[in-house]
Design a protein around this motif. Structure first.
Motif, short mmCIF file in Angstrom:
data_model
loop_
_atom_site.label_atom_id
_atom_site.label_comp_id
_atom_site.label_asym_id
_atom_site.label_seq_id
_atom_site.Cartn_x
_atom_site.Cartn_y
_atom_site.Cartn_z
N PHE A 121 0.83 -1.20 0.00
CA PHE A 121 0.00 0.00 0.00
C PHE A 121 0.87 1.26 0.00
N VAL A 122 1.89 1.30 0.86
CA VAL A 122 2.79 2.46 0.93
C VAL A 122 3.52 2.62 -0.41
N GLY A 123 3.97 1.51 -0.97
CA GLY A 123 4.63 1.55 -2.27
C GLY A 123 3.70 2.04 -3.37
N LEU A 124 2.45 1.60 -3.32
CA LEU A 124 1.46 2.04 -4.30
C LEU A 124 1.22 3.54 -4.20
N VAL A 125 1.09 4.05 -2.99
CA VAL A 125 0.88 5.50 -2.81
C VAL A 125 2.09 6.27 -3.33
N ALA A 126 3.30 5.79 -3.03
CA ALA A 126 4.51 6.46 -3.53
C ALA A 126 4.53 6.47 -5.06
N PHE A 127 4.21 5.34 -5.67
CA PHE A 127 4.16 5.26 -7.13
C PHE A 127 3.10 6.21 -7.69
N GLN A 128 1.95 6.24 -7.03
CA GLN A 128 0.87 7.10 -7.50
C GLN A 128 1.23 8.58 -7.40
N VAL A 129 1.92 8.97 -6.35
CA VAL A 129 2.36 10.36 -6.22
C VAL A 129 3.27 10.71 -7.39
N ARG A 130 4.15 9.81 -7.72
CA ARG A 130 5.06 10.04 -8.85
C ARG A 130 4.29 10.19 -10.17
N THR A 131 3.29 9.33 -10.38
CA THR A 131 2.51 9.44 -11.62
C THR A 131 1.65 10.69 -11.65
N ILE A 132 1.19 11.14 -10.49
CA ILE A 132 0.42 12.38 -10.42
C ILE A 132 1.31 13.55 -10.83
N LEU A 133 2.53 13.57 -10.30
CA LEU A 133 3.47 14.65 -10.62
C LEU A 133 3.78 14.72 -12.11
N GLY A 167 -5.16 16.17 -11.43
CA GLY A 167 -6.39 16.02 -10.64
C GLY A 167 -7.09 14.72 -10.94
N LEU A 168 -7.19 14.39 -12.22
CA LEU A 168 -7.82 13.14 -12.64
C LEU A 168 -7.00 11.95 -12.15
N ARG A 169 -5.70 12.05 -12.25
CA ARG A 169 -4.83 10.96 -11.80
C ARG A 169 -4.91 10.78 -10.29
N ALA A 170 -5.10 11.88 -9.54
CA ALA A 170 -5.23 11.79 -8.08
C ALA A 170 -6.51 11.06 -7.69
N ILE A 171 -7.58 11.32 -8.42
CA ILE A 171 -8.85 10.63 -8.14
C ILE A 171 -8.67 9.14 -8.37
N GLU A 172 -8.00 8.79 -9.47
CA GLU A 172 -7.71 7.38 -9.74
C GLU A 172 -6.88 6.77 -8.61
N ALA A 173 -5.89 7.52 -8.14
CA ALA A 173 -5.02 7.03 -7.08
C ALA A 173 -5.81 6.74 -5.80
N LEU A 174 -6.66 7.65 -5.42
CA LEU A 174 -7.45 7.47 -4.20
C LEU A 174 -8.44 6.32 -4.32
N THR A 175 -9.02 6.16 -5.51
CA THR A 175 -10.03 5.10 -5.67
C THR A 175 -9.39 3.73 -5.86
N SER A 235 -6.20 3.16 -3.93
CA SER A 235 -5.51 3.03 -2.64
C SER A 235 -6.46 2.73 -1.49
N VAL A 236 -7.54 3.46 -1.40
CA VAL A 236 -8.45 3.28 -0.27
C VAL A 236 -9.09 1.90 -0.27
N PRO A 237 -9.60 1.38 -1.41
CA PRO A 237 -10.13 0.01 -1.37
C PRO A 237 -9.08 -1.03 -0.98
N VAL A 276 -3.72 8.20 9.44
CA VAL A 276 -2.56 8.41 8.56
C VAL A 276 -3.02 8.48 7.11
N VAL A 277 -3.87 7.53 6.70
CA VAL A 277 -4.35 7.51 5.31
C VAL A 277 -5.15 8.77 5.01
N LEU A 278 -6.07 9.10 5.89
CA LEU A 278 -6.90 10.27 5.64
C LEU A 278 -6.09 11.56 5.69
N GLY A 279 -5.17 11.63 6.62
CA GLY A 279 -4.39 12.86 6.76
C GLY A 279 -3.20 12.93 5.83
N LEU A 280 -2.26 12.04 6.03
CA LEU A 280 -0.99 12.11 5.31
C LEU A 280 -1.10 11.74 3.84
#
Length: 170
Positions: free
Chosen positions: A44-56, A62-70, A72-74, A140-144
């Motif tokens: 999960f942590v690795g996925l979030v790190a990868f997703q941050v990189r793809t968002i950048l 914005g669209l990529r961030a929505i994909e990332a959250l939908t 990561s959270v599940p 942590v998930v909701l905040g960080l």
């Protein structure tokens, strides 16, 4: 582009749920459950790190961030749901009853949303420790994680950064 993003989002969430329901969680051991949860949280942590990189690097952060959250959270919720099902299978006293896959997912979502209906409750210290772990991880998930992802969207939209300059020239 939006249609592809929606399809990717729905597809990944459906795949995660399908894998969760296909897992033989009622045959796992305590160490198997702990190992699965720890490895899952590392993924999960690795996925979030990868997703941050793809968002950048995305032309549409914005669209990529929505994909990332939908995605990561599940994954996060399914990891804890799996642990709850395994714990309830190992001992009915952990939650007062055995939990099905649906019950485990329901309980994980209930804890995540802080609704707490009270129909399923952690009864043993071990179960309460895992639930407490989820509650802390929820913060942590909701905040960080959300802050990091939204920060990546903000950075990705800035035209002066190196990635932004590369996106404009592509």
């Amino acid at each position: 582009m939006i249609a592809r993003a929606v399809l990717r989002t729905v597809g990944s969430a459906a795949a995660l749920v399908a894998v969760y329901y296909a897992l033989p969680l009622n045959h796992s051991s305590a160490w198997g459950a702990v190992t699965m949860l720890v490895i899952g949280l590392v993924v999960f942590v690795g996925l979030v790190a990868f997703q941050v990189r793809t968002i950048l690097r995305s032309p549409f952060p914005g669209l990529r961030a929505i994909e990332a959250l939908t995605t990561s959270v599940p994954l996060f919720l399914l990891l804890f749901a799996s642990a709850y099902v395994v714990m309830a299978t190992m001992s009915a006293s952990n939650f007062g009853e055995r939990l099905t896959h649906t019950d485990g997912l329901y309980f994980a979502v209930t804890v995540f949303s802080t609704v707490g209906f009270g129909d399923i409750a952690a009864k043993t210290e071990a179960a309460r420790l895992v639930v407490t772990g989820q509650i802390v991880a929820d913060f942590v998930v909701l905040g960080l994680a959300i802050k990091i992802i939204l920060g990546a969207v903000s950075r990705g939209r800035q035209p002066g950064d190196a990635d932004g300059a590369q996106r404009i020239h592509r």
